[in-house]
Write a protein that holds these residues in place. Structure first.
Motif, PDB file in Angstrom:
ATOM      1  N   GLN A 224       3.465   5.609  -0.837  1.00 29.49           N
ATOM      2  CA  GLN A 224       2.635   5.234  -1.968  1.00 29.49           C
ATOM      3  C   GLN A 224       3.428   4.490  -3.044  1.00 29.49           C
ATOM      4  OE1 GLN A 224      -0.851   6.218  -1.641  1.00 29.49           O
ATOM      5  NE2 GLN A 224      -0.869   4.425  -2.956  1.00 29.49           N
ATOM      6  N   VAL A 225       4.621   4.986  -3.371  1.00 27.88           N
ATOM      7  CA  VAL A 225       5.423   4.344  -4.413  1.00 27.88           C
ATOM      8  C   VAL A 225       5.850   2.944  -3.979  1.00 27.88           C
ATOM      9  CG1 VAL A 225       7.587   4.466  -5.699  1.00 27.88           C
ATOM     10  CG2 VAL A 225       6.222   6.537  -5.363  1.00 27.88           C
ATOM     11  N   VAL A 226       6.237   2.803  -2.724  1.00 27.97           N
ATOM     12  CA  VAL A 226       6.653   1.494  -2.199  1.00 27.97           C
ATOM     13  C   VAL A 226       5.478   0.526  -2.201  1.00 27.97           C
ATOM     14  CG1 VAL A 226       7.597   0.289  -0.200  1.00 27.97           C
ATOM     15  CG2 VAL A 226       8.448   2.556  -0.801  1.00 27.97           C
ATOM     16  N   LEU A 227       4.313   0.997  -1.807  1.00 24.71           N
ATOM     17  CA  LEU A 227       3.112   0.152  -1.801  1.00 24.71           C
ATOM     18  C   LEU A 227       2.786  -0.332  -3.207  1.00 24.71           C
ATOM     19  CD1 LEU A 227       0.559  -1.123  -0.637  1.00 24.71           C
ATOM     20  CD2 LEU A 227      -0.521   1.144  -0.716  1.00 24.71           C
ATOM     21  N   ALA A 228       2.895   0.547  -4.196  1.00 24.93           N
ATOM     22  CA  ALA A 228       2.580   0.156  -5.571  1.00 24.93           C
ATOM     23  C   ALA A 228       3.493  -0.975  -6.035  1.00 24.93           C
ATOM     24  CB  ALA A 228       2.709   1.367  -6.496  1.00 24.93           C
ATOM     25  N   GLU A 229       4.772  -0.886  -5.705  1.00 34.67           N
ATOM     26  CA  GLU A 229       5.701  -1.951  -6.106  1.00 34.67           C
ATOM     27  C   GLU A 229       5.405  -3.243  -5.377  1.00 34.67           C
ATOM     28  OE1 GLU A 229      10.418  -2.872  -5.598  1.00 34.67           O
ATOM     29  OE2 GLU A 229       9.882  -1.045  -6.693  1.00 34.67           O
ATOM     30  N   ALA A 230       5.072  -3.159  -4.093  1.00 31.20           N
ATOM     31  CA  ALA A 230       4.784  -4.365  -3.312  1.00 31.20           C
ATOM     32  C   ALA A 230       3.544  -5.084  -3.845  1.00 31.20           C
ATOM     33  CB  ALA A 230       4.597  -4.001  -1.840  1.00 31.20           C
ATOM     34  N   ARG A 231       2.526  -4.310  -4.229  1.00 33.56           N
ATOM     35  CA  ARG A 231       1.321  -4.925  -4.804  1.00 33.56           C
ATOM     36  C   ARG A 231       1.664  -5.746  -6.040  1.00 33.56           C
ATOM     37  NH1 ARG A 231      -2.106   0.673  -4.910  1.00 33.56           N
ATOM     38  NH2 ARG A 231      -3.330   0.445  -2.986  1.00 33.56           N
ATOM     39  N   ARG A 232       2.410  -5.140  -6.948  1.00 38.92           N
ATOM     40  CA  ARG A 232       2.743  -5.822  -8.191  1.00 38.92           C
ATOM     41  C   ARG A 232       3.668  -7.002  -7.934  1.00 38.92           C
ATOM     42  NH1 ARG A 232       1.476  -2.390 -12.703  1.00 38.92           N
ATOM     43  NH2 ARG A 232       3.102  -3.338 -13.993  1.00 38.92           N
ATOM     44  N   SER A 233       4.487  -6.897  -6.902  1.00 42.22           N
ATOM     45  CA  SER A 233       5.372  -8.015  -6.556  1.00 42.22           C
ATOM     46  C   SER A 233       4.562  -9.225  -6.103  1.00 42.22           C
ATOM     47  CB  SER A 233       6.342  -7.591  -5.448  1.00 42.22           C
ATOM     48  OG  SER A 233       7.167  -6.536  -5.872  1.00 42.22           O
ATOM     49  N   TRP A 234       3.499  -8.991  -5.347  1.00 40.97           N
ATOM     50  CA  TRP A 234       2.642 -10.101  -4.910  1.00 40.97           C
ATOM     51  C   TRP A 234       2.058 -10.817  -6.124  1.00 40.97           C
ATOM     52  CZ3 TRP A 234      -2.772  -9.563  -2.195  1.00 40.97           C
ATOM     53  CH2 TRP A 234      -3.169 -10.816  -1.716  1.00 40.97           C
ATOM     54  N   THR A 235       1.572 -10.047  -7.074  1.00 46.56           N
ATOM     55  CA  THR A 235       1.020 -10.646  -8.287  1.00 46.56           C
ATOM     56  C   THR A 235       2.077 -11.439  -9.032  1.00 46.56           C
ATOM     57  OG1 THR A 235      -0.469  -8.743  -8.499  1.00 46.56           O
ATOM     58  CG2 THR A 235      -0.249 -10.176 -10.413  1.00 46.56           C
ATOM     59  N   THR A 236       3.267 -10.848  -9.193  1.00 51.22           N
ATOM     60  CA  THR A 236       4.305 -11.485  -9.997  1.00 51.22           C
ATOM     61  C   THR A 236       4.879 -12.718  -9.323  1.00 51.22           C
ATOM     62  OG1 THR A 236       4.850  -9.278 -10.838  1.00 51.22           O
ATOM     63  CG2 THR A 236       6.410 -11.044 -11.307  1.00 51.22           C
ATOM     64  N   LEU A 237       5.072 -12.678  -8.022  1.00 51.69           N
ATOM     65  CA  LEU A 237       5.530 -13.865  -7.304  1.00 51.69           C
ATOM     66  C   LEU A 237       4.530 -15.006  -7.458  1.00 51.69           C
ATOM     67  CD1 LEU A 237       6.887 -12.105  -4.109  1.00 51.69           C
ATOM     68  CD2 LEU A 237       8.255 -13.564  -5.620  1.00 51.69           C
ATOM     69  N   SER A 238       3.248 -14.683  -7.403  1.00 54.45           N
ATOM     70  CA  SER A 238       2.214 -15.701  -7.605  1.00 54.45           C
ATOM     71  C   SER A 238       2.247 -16.230  -9.037  1.00 54.45           C
ATOM     72  CB  SER A 238       0.835 -15.120  -7.285  1.00 54.45           C
ATOM     73  OG  SER A 238       0.753 -14.688  -5.940  1.00 54.45           O
ATOM     74  N   LEU A 239       2.518 -15.350  -9.993  1.00 50.97           N
ATOM     75  CA  LEU A 239       2.631 -15.762 -11.393  1.00 50.97           C
ATOM     76  C   LEU A 239       3.640 -16.894 -11.539  1.00 50.97           C
ATOM     77  CD1 LEU A 239       2.273 -15.342 -14.516  1.00 50.97           C
ATOM     78  CD2 LEU A 239       4.086 -13.612 -14.342  1.00 50.97           C
ATOM     79  N   TYR A 240       4.757 -16.802 -10.827  1.00 55.42           N
ATOM     80  CA  TYR A 240       5.794 -17.825 -10.923  1.00 55.42           C
ATOM     81  C   TYR A 240       5.590 -18.980  -9.955  1.00 55.42           C
ATOM     82  CZ  TYR A 240       8.359 -14.675 -13.953  1.00 55.42           C
ATOM     83  OH  TYR A 240       8.735 -13.873 -15.003  1.00 55.42           O
ATOM     84  N   GLY A 241       4.462 -18.968  -9.227  1.00 57.58           N
ATOM     85  CA  GLY A 241       4.133 -20.108  -8.378  1.00 57.58           C
ATOM     86  C   GLY A 241       4.691 -20.072  -6.980  1.00 57.58           C
ATOM     87  N   TYR A 242       5.110 -18.889  -6.487  1.00 53.88           N
ATOM     88  CA  TYR A 242       5.661 -18.781  -5.141  1.00 53.88           C
ATOM     89  C   TYR A 242       4.613 -18.238  -4.174  1.00 53.88           C
ATOM     90  CZ  TYR A 242      10.084 -19.427  -7.570  1.00 53.88           C
ATOM     91  OH  TYR A 242      11.089 -19.933  -8.351  1.00 53.88           O
ATOM     92  N   ARG A 243       4.560 -18.818  -2.982  1.00 61.89           N
ATOM     93  CA  ARG A 243       3.620 -18.376  -1.955  1.00 61.89           C
ATOM     94  C   ARG A 243       4.111 -17.088  -1.293  1.00 61.89           C
ATOM     95  NH1 ARG A 243       3.907 -23.889  -1.644  1.00 61.89           N
ATOM     96  NH2 ARG A 243       1.961 -25.067  -1.389  1.00 61.89           N
ATOM     97  N   VAL A 244       3.217 -16.139  -1.090  1.00 62.48           N
ATOM     98  CA  VAL A 244       3.490 -14.963  -0.263  1.00 62.48           C
ATOM     99  C   VAL A 244       2.649 -15.132   0.993  1.00 62.48           C
ATOM    100  CG1 VAL A 244       3.320 -12.455  -0.067  1.00 62.48           C
ATOM    101  CG2 VAL A 244       3.986 -13.496  -2.250  1.00 62.48           C
ATOM    102  N   ASP A 245       3.300 -15.117   2.161  1.00 57.57           N
ATOM    103  CA  ASP A 245       2.561 -15.442   3.387  1.00 57.57           C
ATOM    104  C   ASP A 245       2.278 -14.238   4.276  1.00 57.57           C
ATOM    105  OD1 ASP A 245       4.959 -14.840   4.632  1.00 57.57           O
ATOM    106  OD2 ASP A 245       5.188 -16.777   5.617  1.00 57.57           O
ATOM    107  N   GLY A 246       2.738 -13.048   3.906  1.00 54.72           N
ATOM    108  CA  GLY A 246       2.454 -11.891   4.740  1.00 54.72           C
ATOM    109  C   GLY A 246       3.264 -10.681   4.332  1.00 54.72           C
ATOM    110  N   VAL A 247       2.967  -9.570   4.988  1.00 55.23           N
ATOM    111  CA  VAL A 247       3.601  -8.286   4.699  1.00 55.23           C
ATOM    112  C   VAL A 247       4.046  -7.664   6.011  1.00 55.23           C
ATOM    113  CG1 VAL A 247       3.252  -5.974   3.727  1.00 55.23           C
ATOM    114  CG2 VAL A 247       2.118  -7.955   2.676  1.00 55.23           C
TER     115      VAL A 247
END
Length: 409
Positions: A224-247
């Motif tokens: 659960q803790v790892v998932l929470a960080e990964a979710r926010r990382s997807w948002t933040t990477l997108s904030l800076y304009g980087y593509r996330v292509d999978g998990v």
């Protein structure tokens, strides 16, 4: 050339997944380089080629071939430091010497925090420009360090455009007075030029990593803790304009047998994997089954990656578009920035939008991006903003005195 970055919370096995993906890429016939931006280099250990460690140390950052089509590079931080920072450090040392700081302490104070990761990005730029590779796989530092690192080029760019020119003019005008009054040497043009050179290199890195052939892949474990960080990382990477292509969901227990303790873990993981699929939709979620032995060696890692990706090409070009776009038509413009999950994973007071002169300031949690508007929009007014379906939309309207324009291309 394809560039793929792997990141995730520390300890989730991102280096193993990155190394396996690179091995699979090389086995498919691509000239593949795997590069680590993590200060704790572990790729030689993962590939089971410990003797290469000494060769990497002696290679001064040049790639070392460990298998057909597969090479590893370990950044020579000292060498890159001397190329990109020595001029700036020399000036800082002279200032600290003038105010009486011990030389050994001054040497420590003038080293950039996280310098090794920064210089690893510069090495990535150099290798990408060499034309020697069809694919570069990057084993990044844990998520927090990676996010700060990827935000650096744009943040430094704002300083270069807004602050440095003013400081340079001020130093030129007041240098004789300040030097006599304070007894502290003022920076020369060569110091400013070194800063500008470093900024230009980092800007090229950002353009490379936000381009259509680069993407980030998140690695997590079903916790659960790892998932929470990964979710926010997807948002933040997108904030800076980087593509996330999978998990990649790593260390997934295979189906349970009669052991009740193991059955409990399997059930808990399955519940979280359901949340992973829902959270990251429409991104693909690959699973890496927890093996009965640690995967070490090129063939073992290649086999792991083959099981993870199946018949899919792990280095296929990313299908997602850039998280950022700006369109303009007549007297209206629309800025769109993908912020997946921002409504669900961030509190309302963690998300903010502000306008400061030519800049739009977007905040998500502890991360902030300053977007400098194109010159043609700098006098336009923000007429509305909203977050809808994981996307920030900011509308601009031309002032009444402006002439109408055409559509941006």
């Amino acid at each position: 050339m394809r560039i793929l970055l792997f990141t995730g919370k520390g300890g989730v096995g991102k280096s193993t997944v990155a190394a396996g993906t690179a091995a699979l890429s090389a086995a498919s016939g691509r000239r593949t380089l795997v590069l680590s931006t993590d200060a704790a280099h572990s790729l030689a250990d993962a590939y089971g080629v410990g003797e290469v460690g000494g060769e990497l140390d002696r290679s001064h950052g040049e790639p070392v071939r460990i298998a057909p089509g597969l090479s590893v590079a370990q950044v020579d931080a000292q060498r890159r430091f001397e190329q990109s920072w020595s001029q700036i450090q020399g000036y800082l040392l002279s200032v600290l010497d003038a105010v009486g700081v011990d030389p050994i302490a001054a040497e420590e104070l003038t080293v950039i925090p996280g310098a090794e990761e920064v210089f690893a990005l510069l090495e990535l730029r150099r290798q990408a420009a060499s034309g020697a590779w069809d694919a570069i796989v990057v084993d990044c530092a844990p998520t927090g360090e990676t996010l700060r690192l990827l935000a650096l080029p744009e943040a430094l760019g704002w300083y270069m455009q807004r602050v440095l020119p003013m400081e340079r003019r001020l130093v030129r005008a007041l240098k004789p007075v300040l030097t006599r009054a304070a007894g502290v040497p003022m920076p020369t043009d060569s110091v400013f030029d070194a800063v500008l050179g470093l900024h230009q290199e980092l800007t090229e890195v950002r353009d490379l990593l936000s381009g259509p052939d680069a993407s980030v892949r998140l690695v997590l474990t079903p916790e659960q803790v790892v998932l929470a960080e990964a979710r926010r990382s997807w948002t933040t990477l997108s904030l800076y304009g980087y593509r996330v292509d999978g998990v990649v969901a790593n260390r997934v227990f295979p189906e349970a047998g009669p052991d009740a303790w193991r059955a409990g873990w399997v059930a808990a993981q399955q519940r979280i994997l359901g949340e992973v699929a829902e959270s990251f939709d429409p991104l693909p979620v690959w699973r890496s089954i927890y093996r009965d032995a640690e995967p070490v060696g090129v063939e073992s890692l290649r086999s792991l990656a083959a099981q993870v990706y199946g018949d899919l090409d792990p280095l296929a070009p990313p299908s997602s578009t850039s998280p950022f776009s700006l369109t303009r038509r007549d007297r209206a413009a629309l800025l769109r920035l993908a912020l997946p999950g921002v409504e669900r994973w961030f509190a309302k007071d963690e998300v903010a939008l502000a306008r400061h002169g030519d800049d739009v300031v977007i905040t998500a949690g502890s991360y902030r991006r300053l977007l400098t508007l194109p010159e043609g929009l700098s006098r336009w007014q923000v007429s509305g903003a909203r977050v809808e379906a994981g996307e920030l939309q900011v509308r601009f309207t031309a002032p009444e005195s402006s002439a109408g324009g055409g559509e941006d291309r």
